[in-house]
Enzyme design. Structure first.
Site, PDB file in Angstrom:
ATOM      1  N   ILE A 157      10.725  -9.822 -19.981  1.00  0.00           N
ATOM      2  CA  ILE A 157      10.952  -8.666 -20.852  1.00  0.00           C
ATOM      3  C   ILE A 157      11.864  -9.085 -21.994  1.00  0.00           C
ATOM      4  O   ILE A 157      12.902  -9.727 -21.776  1.00  0.00           O
ATOM      5  CB  ILE A 157      11.602  -7.509 -20.076  1.00  0.00           C
ATOM      6  CG1 ILE A 157      10.638  -6.957 -19.009  1.00  0.00           C
ATOM      7  CG2 ILE A 157      12.032  -6.385 -21.022  1.00  0.00           C
ATOM      8  CD1 ILE A 157      11.276  -5.930 -18.091  1.00  0.00           C
ATOM      9  N   CYS A 208       0.834  -1.189   0.000  1.00  0.00           N
ATOM     10  CA  CYS A 208       0.000   0.000   0.000  1.00  0.00           C
ATOM     11  C   CYS A 208       0.873   1.244   0.000  1.00  0.00           C
ATOM     12  O   CYS A 208       2.058   1.196  -0.286  1.00  0.00           O
ATOM     13  CB  CYS A 208      -0.895   0.004   1.241  1.00  0.00           C
ATOM     14  SG  CYS A 208      -1.751  -1.551   1.541  1.00  0.00           S
ATOM     15  N   ASP A 211      -2.133  -9.293   7.878  1.00  0.00           N
ATOM     16  CA  ASP A 211      -0.813  -9.480   8.472  1.00  0.00           C
ATOM     17  C   ASP A 211      -0.357  -8.233   9.225  1.00  0.00           C
ATOM     18  O   ASP A 211       0.408  -8.314  10.182  1.00  0.00           O
ATOM     19  CB  ASP A 211       0.211  -9.850   7.393  1.00  0.00           C
ATOM     20  CG  ASP A 211       0.345  -8.770   6.329  1.00  0.00           C
ATOM     21  OD1 ASP A 211      -0.698  -8.319   5.810  1.00  0.00           O
ATOM     22  OD2 ASP A 211       1.477  -8.386   6.002  1.00  0.00           O
TER      23      ASP A 211
END
Length: 669
Positions: A299, A2, A104
């Site tokens: 990639i 976050c 968590d």
């Protein structure tokens, strides 16, 4: 995973503005698009906000942060992941603790109330950055994980401590102004940063493995900084030399456990896959531990010299993974350069950062939020060519002339593309680093070697201000002599890299910032601190055996890796430099015209426009040596990055931009 933000006022009665807290979350909406929350109780002078990316406990009402617990005594907001948290929750529940969520994150305030912060940190495993406020103690703690996988910035104004997951989060506070720092500017131009510093005046980072304890009294803040962990290589007297199989089995055991823990999520988990043994080892172990095929993201560059997709494909086939290849060309990379700088908040020497941002975007488009990555392996097991060079120069005893010649030949041939970037073009010696370390590690030399170019690039007034500044001395001052004294030269080289380039480059513009730009969490299993502490005990001669780097890791993963990967030497993963492709070079020049023209350079007052033109001419000259062109390519990318930092953060009012973003999202309080 976050974004967090917070404001700590210098007096409890000073109210924290709710909308400013929400604006700070809104400006980093990309880190947490699933939900947001804020908390600023009356007469406390403290507030936090949070932008949430749901990975553990997807229930939005239960998982919302900040947590406001223990009768309102604790305010807590967290960015990252704690592994093995179920065991800790079970132990705390048995002691009578009641949990409000399945997250968590909630283990930290419960551990803190029982153990205090210093003891709590010993129990935390994973990547994390958090703020915890204890009202009874009138104390704010700011904590960052051991390697700096998750970012955490802070600054002090006349009345507040302001902190957040990104620089732009801090700049969203109306009292914080974006000013490019002269010393920070110099380090932006040479790539390597001074630990704890940023490009912006007064904006700091909590250093990896550190905790800030901030208390207030009579309108003043007292800030204590404590190191709670560091990479501690044993001295020769402390080191035990056991048989090879002990170390090989130990690496296998610890890495498997780290991978298994990081597969825990309430959403699908994929893997990044290049042609190196690091990501291949992670994919192999993840595939073995998973009941379903793993999605592997690769990639591919439009340059055969730099592309590793074909080797990655061999590993994907060997494990039964579902490979997803993103093909990138020169045009796309520089088309996304400006957007990348907005997210990295520092300059980049190579468009690999852009490629990784585009890959994370692709990962989200196919509905993945989490990938396991191979970052940290080279740091623990001595994988970079610079480490081999330092081992050869400073750590190998008894080499005869034939062996020495073979070492030099192998090193130069396998890494000639990166001379001027990953390896020094010319030897650079910093007296202060020599005094602290015993030698100037080769990993720093390419960047410190750009110092003369950087000085000539500075605006004359800034150049005069920094005439006596030695960047190596500033870096040396931040290195802890306790972890260098009496260590083997290879230990020293790895330690210096971990304290500088790992945190400042690989985990920043090569990791969190370009991953979270697209709301995607990367989990580097090699940087599990249990594995790292074991890796520190491996004798240097087993990390690099002869001319083979990462010997112990290769042997530990031998059964998982195809032969071509097991035998392959380290190949530094980077995007093709602009001068190697005419279309890419023209794209770079186009961006200079738009953001770093002579007029714009003079207006910003940071960079000498005449010397930029000189470098452009050198880069286009057929007489310029290849290694010089690699170095100039990096410096030009930094110049463009500096001007984009000025464009994004100095020319714009970030607090107003954050407010507008909150309005667009409907985050209005």
């Amino acid at each position: 995973m976050c974004g967090i933000a917070g404001i700590f006022a210098n007096r409890p009665e000073r109210e924290v503005d709710s909308q400013v807290l929400v604006n700070m979350a809104a400006i980093m909406h990309h880190r947490g698009p699933d939900n947001y929350g804020y908390c600023n109780p009356k007469d406390v002078g403290m507030g936090m906000s949070h932008a949430r990316l749901s990975i553990i406990d997807l229930n939005e009402s239960r998982g919302r942060q900040p947590f406001f617990l223990h009768g309102g005594q604790i305010i807590f907001a967290h960015n990252g992941e704690f592994y093995d948290y179920q065991r800790l929750r079970g132990e705390l529940t048995a002691l009578g603790e009641h949990f409000e969520t399945k997250s968590d994150s909630e283990i930290v305030p419960h551990l803190y109330m029982r153990l205090g912060m210093e003891e709590t940190l010993k129990h935390l495993r994973g990547e994390f950055a958090f703020g915890l406020f204890d009202e009874l103690q009138d104390t704010l703690y700011l904590v960052r994980d051991r390697f700096g996988i998750k970012p955490l910035y802070w600054t002090q104004t006349d009345n507040h401590i302001v902190f957040g997951s990104e620089v732009k989060t801090v700049l969203a506070h109306p009292e914080v102004n974006a000013v490019i720092d002269s010393h920070g500017l110099f380090h932006q131009l040479i790539q390597v940063m001074v630990p704890g510093r940023t490009a912006f005046k007064g904006v700091h980072q909590v250093e990896p493995g550190h905790m800030l304890k901030i208390t207030r009294k009579d309108g003043r803040f007292n800030i204590e900084t404590t190191k709670y962990w560091d990479m501690d290589f044993p001295t020769p007297q402390q080191r035990q030399r056991l048989d090879d199989e002990y170390y090989i089995e130990g690496v296998r055991k610890h890495l498997l456990e780290a991978v298994q823990l990081r597969l825990n999520a309430d959403v699908p988990v994929g893997c990044y896959l290049s042609g190196g043994i690091d990501s291949c080892a992670i994919l192999g172990l993840a595939s073995a531990a998973s009941q379903d095929p793993i999605r592997a993201f690769t990639i591919s560059f439009d340059s055969d010299e730099y592309d590793e997709a074909s080797i990655a494909t061999e590993m994907a086939r060997a494990t039964g993974a579902e490979q997803d290849i993103l093909k990138l060309n020169a045009d796309l990379l520089y088309d996304n350069f400006s957007r990348t700088i907005w997210h990295t908040e520092r300059t980049i020497y190579n468009t690999l950062a852009v490629a990784k941002l585009m890959m994370s975007q692709h990962v989200r488009h196919v509905d993945y939020k989490v990938v396991l990555t191979g970052e940290g392996s080279d740091e623990l097991f001595a994988g970079y060519p610079a480490f081999r060079k330092d081992m050869f120069l400073h750590g190998m005893e008894g080499l005869d002339a034939e062996q020495a010649a073979e070492w030099q030949r192998t090193l130069s041939e396998s890494n000639k593309l990166f001379q001027g970037a990953m390896l020094p073009k010319d030897e650079y010696v910093s007296e202060k680093i020599n005094d602290k370390v015993g030698f100037t590690p080769s990993c720093l030399q390419p960047w410190l070697g750009c110092s003369d170019l950087a000085r000539q690039l500075l605006n004359p007034e800034i150049r005069d201000e920094l005439k006596d500044y030695e960047p190596g001395a500033a870096i040396a001052d931040r290195l802890d002599e306790r972890y260098l004294k009496d260590r083997h030269p290879l230990d020293k080289a790895q330690y210096v890299w971990i304290k500088t380039m790992l945190e400042g480059q690989i985990l920043t513009w090569g990791g969190d910032r370009v991953d979270m730009a697209n709301s995607m969490e990367a989990r580097p299993a090699f940087l599990d601190h249990h594995l790292a502490e074991f890796a520190a005990t491996i004798p240097p001669q087993l990390r690099i055996r002869g001319s083979k780097e990462k010997y112990v890791l290769r042997e530990a993963m031998k059964g998982l890796l195809p032969t071509v990967l097991y035998e392959r030497q380290k190949f530094a993963f980077m995007a093709p430099p602009a001068h190697t492709d005419l279309k890419k070079w023209n794209k770079l020049k186009s961006l200079f015209k738009r953001h770093a023209s002579a007029d714009k350079l003079k207006e910003a007052g940071l960079i000498d426009a005449d010397f930029v033109q000189t470098l452009m001419e050198r880069q286009e000259s057929p007489d310029t040596p290849a290694a010089d062109k690699v170095q100039i390519d990096a410096v030009l990318n930094h110049v463009l990055g500096v001007m984009l930092l000025h464009h994004h953060f100095v020319d714009q009012d970030i607090s107003q931009l954050a407010h507008d973003r909150a309005q667009e999202l409907g985050w209005v309080v």
